[in-house]
Design a protein around this motif. Structure first.
Motif: not given
Length: 140
Positions: A95-101, A132-139
């Motif tokens: 839903w256009w965001s990170v999982p609730a967990l 440093p932070v890396r965000l790897i988001a899959t869709g």
């Protein structure tokens, strides 16, 4: 946790309920590549570890200024972050965001006066700015 030091430890946080998911596959590949580069890698599989994302009374007490209220599970997570020179989050987009967990992990672990503080002039100042932070988001 300073960017001026050589990076030697990475924390990879995953938040997917299926251990054969693309998120887990990517996390494993990233871990492998970082290990090839000589880094130590710690994996945090929030589902497998049973992380509780719900705010507790102690969490709320902590946010209201009682530093003695830090729950043990959150202290352990903060220690993981403190050991890391790099943070990698691998997660599906729900839903256009990170999982609730994962949202609950952010809310509970990245606490006031540890991850950030409020300056005298009211500005929010990050305490983890050199990591440093890396965000790897899959869709799909």
């Amino acid at each position: 946790m300073s960017a001026t030091n050589a990076m030697s430890n990475a924390l990879i946080v995953t938040a997917h309920p299926v251990d054969t998911s693309l998120s887990h596959s990517l996390a494993a590949r990233i871990a492998g590549k970082l290990r090839e580069e000589g880094m130590q890698v710690e994996m945090a599989d929030l589902h497998a570890e049973g992380f509780n994302p719900a705010m507790t009374r102690a969490d709320l007490d902590l946010y209201h200024g009682d530093p003695s209220a830090l729950p043990d599970d959150i202290l352990r997570e903060q220690q993981r972050v403190e050991r890391a020179d790099m943070l990698v989050f691998v997660f599906p987009v729900y839903w256009w965001s990170v999982p609730a967990l994962l949202k609950g992990w952010f809310d509970r672990v990245l606490t006031l006066n540890w991850a950030y503080k409020v300056a005298d002039d009211g500005r929010i100042v990050g305490n983890l700015r050199d990591v440093p932070v890396r965000l790897i988001a899959t869709g799909g």
